[in-house]
Scaffold this motif. Structure first.
Motif, PDB file in Angstrom:
ATOM      1  N   GLY A  47      36.684  23.264  27.446  1.00 56.58           N
ATOM      2  CA  GLY A  47      37.877  23.071  26.878  1.00 56.58           C
ATOM      3  C   GLY A  47      38.684  22.546  26.230  1.00 56.58           C
ATOM      4  N   PRO A  48      39.784  22.789  25.968  1.00 54.16           N
ATOM      5  CA  PRO A  48      41.074  21.215  25.864  1.00 54.16           C
ATOM      6  C   PRO A  48      41.821  21.585  27.664  1.00 54.16           C
ATOM      7  CG  PRO A  48      41.810  23.322  25.418  1.00 54.16           C
ATOM      8  CD  PRO A  48      40.083  23.068  25.520  1.00 54.16           C
ATOM      9  N   VAL A  49      42.102  20.494  28.040  1.00 53.44           N
ATOM     10  CA  VAL A  49      42.681  19.681  29.152  1.00 53.44           C
ATOM     11  C   VAL A  49      44.140  21.290  29.461  1.00 53.44           C
ATOM     12  CG1 VAL A  49      41.755  17.847  29.830  1.00 53.44           C
ATOM     13  CG2 VAL A  49      43.724  18.137  28.565  1.00 53.44           C
ATOM     14  N   GLY A  50      44.437  22.170  28.013  1.00 48.79           N
ATOM     15  CA  GLY A  50      45.569  22.903  28.106  1.00 48.79           C
ATOM     16  C   GLY A  50      45.028  24.253  28.177  1.00 48.79           C
ATOM     17  N   ASP A  51      44.252  24.065  28.386  1.00 50.40           N
ATOM     18  CA  ASP A  51      43.485  25.333  28.751  1.00 50.40           C
ATOM     19  C   ASP A  51      44.195  26.285  30.098  1.00 50.40           C
ATOM     20  OD1 ASP A  51      41.835  24.782  30.735  1.00 50.40           O
ATOM     21  OD2 ASP A  51      40.386  25.964  29.876  1.00 50.40           O
ATOM     22  N   LEU A  52      44.935  25.900  30.562  1.00 42.83           N
ATOM     23  CA  LEU A  52      45.517  26.361  31.629  1.00 42.83           C
ATOM     24  C   LEU A  52      44.823  27.665  32.664  1.00 42.83           C
ATOM     25  CD1 LEU A  52      48.788  27.200  29.213  1.00 42.83           C
ATOM     26  CD2 LEU A  52      48.363  25.564  31.172  1.00 42.83           C
ATOM     27  N   GLY A  53      43.216  27.088  32.143  1.00 44.63           N
ATOM     28  CA  GLY A  53      42.405  27.759  32.713  1.00 44.63           C
ATOM     29  C   GLY A  53      41.414  27.250  33.513  1.00 44.63           C
ATOM     30  N   LEU A  61      42.989  44.258  33.899  1.00 42.34           N
ATOM     31  CA  LEU A  61      41.826  43.331  33.308  1.00 42.34           C
ATOM     32  C   LEU A  61      41.749  42.313  33.838  1.00 42.34           C
ATOM     33  CD1 LEU A  61      43.597  43.045  29.695  1.00 42.34           C
ATOM     34  CD2 LEU A  61      41.864  43.769  30.210  1.00 42.34           C
ATOM     35  N   ILE A  62      40.261  41.850  34.414  1.00 43.70           N
ATOM     36  CA  ILE A  62      39.825  41.130  34.182  1.00 43.70           C
ATOM     37  C   ILE A  62      38.615  39.767  33.176  1.00 43.70           C
ATOM     38  CG2 ILE A  62      38.285  40.294  36.593  1.00 43.70           C
ATOM     39  CD1 ILE A  62      39.022  43.042  37.902  1.00 43.70           C
ATOM     40  N   GLN A  63      39.211  38.914  33.869  1.00 42.91           N
ATOM     41  CA  GLN A  63      38.344  37.834  33.088  1.00 42.91           C
ATOM     42  C   GLN A  63      37.661  36.832  33.426  1.00 42.91           C
ATOM     43  OE1 GLN A  63      43.084  36.608  31.805  1.00 42.91           O
ATOM     44  NE2 GLN A  63      41.450  34.689  31.086  1.00 42.91           N
ATOM     45  N   HIS A  64      36.729  36.487  31.977  1.00 46.27           N
ATOM     46  CA  HIS A  64      35.963  35.572  32.434  1.00 46.27           C
ATOM     47  C   HIS A  64      36.040  34.592  32.077  1.00 46.27           C
ATOM     48  CE1 HIS A  64      33.127  34.431  35.562  1.00 46.27           C
ATOM     49  NE2 HIS A  64      32.745  33.641  35.052  1.00 46.27           N
ATOM     50  N   THR A  65      37.317  34.626  30.923  1.00 42.91           N
ATOM     51  CA  THR A  65      37.580  33.508  29.443  1.00 42.91           C
ATOM     52  C   THR A  65      38.940  32.316  30.418  1.00 42.91           C
ATOM     53  OG1 THR A  65      38.893  35.083  28.705  1.00 42.91           O
ATOM     54  CG2 THR A  65      36.628  34.650  27.576  1.00 42.91           C
ATOM     55  N   ILE A 119      44.620  39.989  35.875  1.00 41.49           N
ATOM     56  CA  ILE A 119      44.231  38.926  37.090  1.00 41.49           C
ATOM     57  C   ILE A 119      44.217  37.676  36.165  1.00 41.49           C
ATOM     58  CG2 ILE A 119      43.126  38.233  38.770  1.00 41.49           C
ATOM     59  CD1 ILE A 119      42.716  41.265  39.496  1.00 41.49           C
ATOM     60  N   GLY A 120      44.409  36.089  36.909  1.00 41.68           N
ATOM     61  CA  GLY A 120      44.558  35.304  35.927  1.00 41.68           C
ATOM     62  C   GLY A 120      42.846  34.605  36.551  1.00 41.68           C
ATOM     63  N   GLN A 121      43.005  33.330  35.865  1.00 43.37           N
ATOM     64  CA  GLN A 121      41.432  33.058  35.754  1.00 43.37           C
ATOM     65  C   GLN A 121      41.556  31.048  36.144  1.00 43.37           C
ATOM     66  OE1 GLN A 121      38.101  33.111  35.705  1.00 43.37           O
ATOM     67  NE2 GLN A 121      37.573  31.743  34.676  1.00 43.37           N
ATOM     68  N   ALA A 122      40.967  31.212  37.008  1.00 47.38           N
ATOM     69  CA  ALA A 122      40.492  29.825  37.802  1.00 47.38           C
ATOM     70  C   ALA A 122      42.214  28.903  37.913  1.00 47.38           C
ATOM     71  CB  ALA A 122      40.291  29.305  36.611  1.00 47.38           C
ATOM     72  N   SER A 123      43.364  29.519  36.867  1.00 43.69           N
ATOM     73  CA  SER A 123      44.709  28.571  37.732  1.00 43.69           C
ATOM     74  C   SER A 123      46.016  29.339  37.180  1.00 43.69           C
ATOM     75  CB  SER A 123      44.568  27.558  36.878  1.00 43.69           C
ATOM     76  OG  SER A 123      45.725  28.386  35.190  1.00 43.69           O
ATOM     77  N   ASP A 124      46.826  28.955  37.743  1.00 40.74           N
ATOM     78  CA  ASP A 124      47.497  29.911  38.020  1.00 40.74           C
ATOM     79  C   ASP A 124      48.351  30.376  36.823  1.00 40.74           C
ATOM     80  OD1 ASP A 124      50.868  31.365  38.947  1.00 40.74           O
ATOM     81  OD2 ASP A 124      51.133  29.916  40.063  1.00 40.74           O
ATOM     82  N   SER A 175      46.051  35.124  40.287  1.00 44.37           N
ATOM     83  CA  SER A 175      45.200  34.860  40.418  1.00 44.37           C
ATOM     84  C   SER A 175      44.857  34.315  40.910  1.00 44.37           C
ATOM     85  CB  SER A 175      45.775  32.853  39.514  1.00 44.37           C
ATOM     86  OG  SER A 175      46.799  33.305  38.348  1.00 44.37           O
ATOM     87  N   VAL A 176      43.329  33.547  40.371  1.00 48.87           N
ATOM     88  CA  VAL A 176      41.701  33.137  41.479  1.00 48.87           C
ATOM     89  C   VAL A 176      42.253  31.882  41.131  1.00 48.87           C
ATOM     90  CG1 VAL A 176      39.968  33.124  42.509  1.00 48.87           C
ATOM     91  CG2 VAL A 176      40.933  35.386  41.656  1.00 48.87           C
ATOM     92  N   ARG A 177      42.683  31.110  41.977  1.00 51.38           N
ATOM     93  CA  ARG A 177      42.662  29.630  41.387  1.00 51.38           C
ATOM     94  C   ARG A 177      41.807  28.597  41.804  1.00 51.38           C
ATOM     95  NH1 ARG A 177      45.582  24.712  43.672  1.00 51.38           N
ATOM     96  NH2 ARG A 177      45.820  23.251  42.136  1.00 51.38           N
ATOM     97  N   ASP A 178      41.151  27.412  41.135  1.00 50.34           N
ATOM     98  CA  ASP A 178      39.943  27.012  41.510  1.00 50.34           C
ATOM     99  C   ASP A 178      41.053  25.241  42.228  1.00 50.34           C
ATOM    100  OD1 ASP A 178      38.607  28.830  40.720  1.00 50.34           O
ATOM    101  OD2 ASP A 178      38.089  27.631  38.544  1.00 50.34           O
ATOM    102  N   ASP A 179      40.260  25.030  43.297  1.00 50.75           N
ATOM    103  CA  ASP A 179      41.503  23.759  43.595  1.00 50.75           C
ATOM    104  C   ASP A 179      39.971  22.553  43.741  1.00 50.75           C
ATOM    105  OD1 ASP A 179      42.021  21.349  44.263  1.00 50.75           O
ATOM    106  OD2 ASP A 179      43.436  22.490  46.011  1.00 50.75           O
ATOM    107  N   TRP A 180      39.872  21.477  43.296  1.00 51.24           N
ATOM    108  CA  TRP A 180      38.425  20.953  42.703  1.00 51.24           C
ATOM    109  C   TRP A 180      38.884  19.363  43.288  1.00 51.24           C
ATOM    110  CZ3 TRP A 180      34.194  22.395  41.339  1.00 51.24           C
ATOM    111  CH2 TRP A 180      34.364  24.087  40.793  1.00 51.24           C
ATOM    112  N   ALA A 181      40.512  19.037  43.752  1.00 51.49           N
ATOM    113  CA  ALA A 181      40.274  17.743  44.103  1.00 51.49           C
ATOM    114  C   ALA A 181      40.013  17.767  45.308  1.00 51.49           C
ATOM    115  CB  ALA A 181      41.909  17.440  44.219  1.00 51.49           C
ATOM    116  N   PRO A 182      39.858  18.086  46.548  1.00 54.01           N
ATOM    117  CA  PRO A 182      39.132  17.870  47.533  1.00 54.01           C
ATOM    118  C   PRO A 182      38.236  17.078  47.079  1.00 54.01           C
ATOM    119  CG  PRO A 182      40.870  19.706  47.589  1.00 54.01           C
ATOM    120  CD  PRO A 182      40.391  19.488  46.640  1.00 54.01           C
ATOM    121  N   TYR A 183      37.277  18.344  46.616  1.00 50.99           N
ATOM    122  CA  TYR A 183      35.409  17.892  46.365  1.00 50.99           C
ATOM    123  C   TYR A 183      35.076  16.759  45.889  1.00 50.99           C
ATOM    124  CZ  TYR A 183      30.614  18.478  45.029  1.00 50.99           C
ATOM    125  OH  TYR A 183      29.271  18.703  45.289  1.00 50.99           O
TER     126      TYR A 183
END
Length: 355
Positions: A33-39, A210-214, A231-236, A248-256
């Protein structure tokens, strides 16, 4: 949690010795997706930026966004390898086979693929235990719903999404025996228009959580307009729906990304299948809304603590599928290999999985 504290927790600051090199390590990222998807893609790009912040001029990163899954992905991955990237991260399930092909063609390049399950001598895989966050989402939705009907906006019927739908339903069922779940497939990772239509279709059927996987905040915005919850997806995504947003269930990939880049630099990288979750602080609950009832907030905190400590694992048997088959025996917890192959709905979900 701030990047620095996460890195300390992973042992990436104290006693760290940087490998000196004349040329920076070139690292490429491929986003669906775009880096601006906010997800999803937004958080992977935040991870890329965290990588740059940590290593400075010892790395040079580049990314390609909005890459369709399929032939276009193979073309983009090949171009990144030919451009001299030493390490390439491909960040969507549909990039798996194109990444496998590229890894064979470029044996001197290190590849890692997010959410897939195929490895080779220069290809590793990594994912998040998103089902942990989904289970808590289900528990919360089961307590918050007034119609006993919650909704899930699916992207594509791949194991990750099916697994997470199951986790939501099991979480909701654990607190609400009358719960029903309705599922609408958007057949996209990111399309605000389609996501809005899916959200409205669910709410028209009596869904009030609502819960989303988009990946866009469109479903939350739709819920806000109708006075319902989500409930928010991937980011705040709280700022898009101040009242509707539960968390929101937030993902944080930086440490990995930092940890794996260190391994490539010092020659210790090897292909593995990594799963990160609450225990690794790579999955967090962001911006839990202060407008939640006290008992709901207490249940969220308690459930998260049990999952993070390892006391509770959502996919522990006995679990039957919605055909009546025992798919997880009593006392058995699905292994990561088994989690990656979930292709069934749990008992109680009345929908059929699209084929």
């Amino acid at each position: 949690m701030k990047l620095k504290s996460l890195l300390v927790g992973l042992g990436l600051l104290a006693g760290t010795t940087m490998v000196q090199a004349e040329d920076p390590l070139k690292i490429g990222f491929v986003y669906v997706g775009p880096v601006g998807d906010l997800g999803w893609s937004y958080e992977h790009d935040m991870g890329r930026k965290g990588l740059e912040e940590y290593f400075g001029d010892k790395v040079k990163t580049t990314y390609v966004e909005n890459v369709p899954e399929g032939a276009d992905a193979e073309r983009v991955i090949t171009q990144l390898a030919k451009a001299g990237n030493d390490f390439i991260f491909t960040t969507s399930f549909g990039f798996m086979n194109p990444t496998v092909k590229a890894a064979k063609r470029f044996p001197n390049v290190t590849f890692e693929h997010a959410t897939g399950y195929k490895q080779s001598k220069n290809l590793g895989t990594y994912t998040l235990r998103t089902y942990e966050g989904r289970y808590i989402s289900g528990v919360t939705a089961g307590m918050m719903t007034e119609t006993d009907t919650i909704g899930y906006i699916g992207s594509f019927p791949i194991p990750e999404v099916i697994r997470d739908i199951n986790a939501v339903y099991m979480g909701a069922k654990s607190v609400n025996p009358d719960i029903k779940i309705k599922i609408v497939w958007a057949n996209t990772w990111y399309d605000p228009g389609k996501e809005t239509d899916a959200a409205n279709a669910l709410m028209d059927q009596g869904v009030d959580v609502l819960i989303q996987h988009t990946d866009s905040p469109a479903p939350l915005i739709a819920a806000e307009k109708r006075g319902l919850r989500g409930i928010g997806q991937a980011s705040d995504q709280s700022k898009f729906a101040p009242e509707a947003h539960i968390f929101s269930v937030r993902d944080d990939w930086a440490p990995y990304y930092i940890k794996q880049t260190k391994a490539v630099m010092n020659g210790t990288w090897e292909p593995k299948d990594f799963w990160g979750g609450f225990q690794d602080d790579m999955l967090t609950l962001a911006s839990i809304n202060p407008n939640l009832p006290t008992d709901v907030r207490a249940k969220i905190d308690a459930t998260q603590a049990m999952i993070k400590s390892g006391e509770f694992k959502p996919f522990t048997g006995p679990i039957k599928d919605n055909k009546g088959n025992l798919v997880v025996p009593e006392g058995h917890t699905l292994t990561d290999v088994e989690l990656a192959q979930v292709s069934w709905y749990v008992e109680g979900i009345t929908d059929e999985i699209p084929r």
